[in-house]
Design a protein around this motif. Structure first.
Motif, mmCIF file in Angstrom:
data_model
loop_
_atom_site.group_PDB
_atom_site.id
_atom_site.type_symbol
_atom_site.label_atom_id
_atom_site.label_comp_id
_atom_site.label_asym_id
_atom_site.label_seq_id
_atom_site.Cartn_x
_atom_site.Cartn_y
_atom_site.Cartn_z
ATOM 1 N N GLN A 86 0.834 -1.211 0.000
ATOM 2 C CA GLN A 86 0.000 0.000 0.000
ATOM 3 C C GLN A 86 0.864 1.254 0.000
ATOM 4 N N GLU A 87 1.961 1.193 0.740
ATOM 5 C CA GLU A 87 2.904 2.319 0.742
ATOM 6 C C GLU A 87 3.476 2.527 -0.660
ATOM 7 N N ASP A 88 3.858 1.437 -1.301
ATOM 8 C CA ASP A 88 4.414 1.502 -2.648
ATOM 9 C C ASP A 88 3.382 2.007 -3.666
ATOM 10 N N LEU A 89 2.119 1.662 -3.434
ATOM 11 C CA LEU A 89 1.041 2.111 -4.318
ATOM 12 C C LEU A 89 0.573 3.529 -3.981
ATOM 13 N N ARG A 90 1.266 4.156 -3.038
ATOM 14 C CA ARG A 90 0.965 5.522 -2.599
ATOM 15 C C ARG A 90 -0.442 5.637 -2.010
ATOM 16 N N LYS A 91 -0.751 4.681 -1.138
ATOM 17 C CA LYS A 91 -2.031 4.676 -0.427
ATOM 18 C C LYS A 91 -1.725 4.672 1.074
ATOM 19 N N PRO A 92 -1.312 5.853 1.604
ATOM 20 C CA PRO A 92 -0.860 5.897 2.997
ATOM 21 C C PRO A 92 -1.936 5.538 4.023
ATOM 22 N N GLU A 93 -3.190 5.866 3.762
ATOM 23 C CA GLU A 93 -4.249 5.524 4.728
ATOM 24 C C GLU A 93 -4.355 4.009 4.894
ATOM 25 N N LEU A 94 -4.314 3.290 3.766
ATOM 26 C CA LEU A 94 -4.366 1.828 3.836
ATOM 27 C C LEU A 94 -3.093 1.255 4.458
ATOM 28 N N ALA A 95 -1.959 1.889 4.182
ATOM 29 C CA ALA A 95 -0.699 1.448 4.794
ATOM 30 C C ALA A 95 -0.764 1.600 6.311
ATOM 31 N N VAL A 96 -1.331 2.707 6.779
ATOM 32 C CA VAL A 96 -1.491 2.928 8.227
ATOM 33 C C VAL A 96 -2.366 1.832 8.829
ATOM 34 N N GLN A 97 -3.473 1.525 8.177
ATOM 35 C CA GLN A 97 -4.375 0.482 8.676
ATOM 36 C C GLN A 97 -3.644 -0.867 8.786
ATOM 37 N N CYS A 98 -2.911 -1.203 7.740
ATOM 38 C CA CYS A 98 -2.194 -2.491 7.731
ATOM 39 C C CYS A 98 -1.115 -2.539 8.802
ATOM 40 N N ASN A 99 -0.307 -1.494 8.895
ATOM 41 C CA ASN A 99 0.792 -1.503 9.862
ATOM 42 C C ASN A 99 0.290 -1.434 11.301
ATOM 43 N N THR A 100 -0.830 -0.770 11.522
ATOM 44 C CA THR A 100 -1.443 -0.758 12.848
ATOM 45 C C THR A 100 -1.892 -2.172 13.219
#
Length: 136
Positions: free
Chosen positions: A90-104
């Motif tokens: 998600q980070e690589d796809l430039r989707k920071p909100e989804l990256a935050v959800q996943c990493n949380t």
């Protein structure tokens, strides 16, 4: 040459050895072929699915890797690793909100990082970076 023998004709042990060798020399496309064959033979093996997921991500097939990572999260013992991989994608796809959800979710499932493909400190760093991108 070893790669001339089709993956489908090899035993599971030979496939595993070939896959490990291909990973060591960074021959990602050939390793994808091997781990795809292993996945066909061992569909309930989360380790094979995780390797296949990471390989697709490494060759720039983010959407395929994301689909595989979503399948990986269904294996309870691999859920944290699946979310970790999804966060990176998600980070690589430039989707920071989804990256935050996943990493949380990673931090909730495995706060010590024992089951993760990267150190837990990197997950925290990625989470902070994504939050900064979102202005939080």
């Amino acid at each position: 040459m070893l790669s001339e023998v089709p993956a489908a004709s090899l035993s599971e042990d030979d496939l595993t050895i070939r896959g490990q060798g291909l990973l060591k020399i960074h021959w990602w496309p050939q390793a994808i072929d091997v781990y795809s064959e292993l996945r066909t033979r061992r569909p309930k093996d989360p380790a094979v699915l995780q390797k296949l997921t990471v390989l697709h991500f490494q060759v720039g097939k983010g959407e395929t890797a994301l689909e595989l990572a979503c399948q990986l999260e269904k294996f309870s013992e691999s859920a944290a690793a699946a979310y970790c991989i999804q966060g990176a994608i998600q980070e690589d796809l430039r989707k920071p909100e989804l990256a935050v959800q996943c990493n949380t979710k990673v931090l909730e499932l495995d706060p010590t990082g024992q089951s993760l493909p990267i150190p837990i400190s990197q997950v925290r760093q990625k989470l902070v970076a994504s939050l900064k991108t979102l202005g939080r």
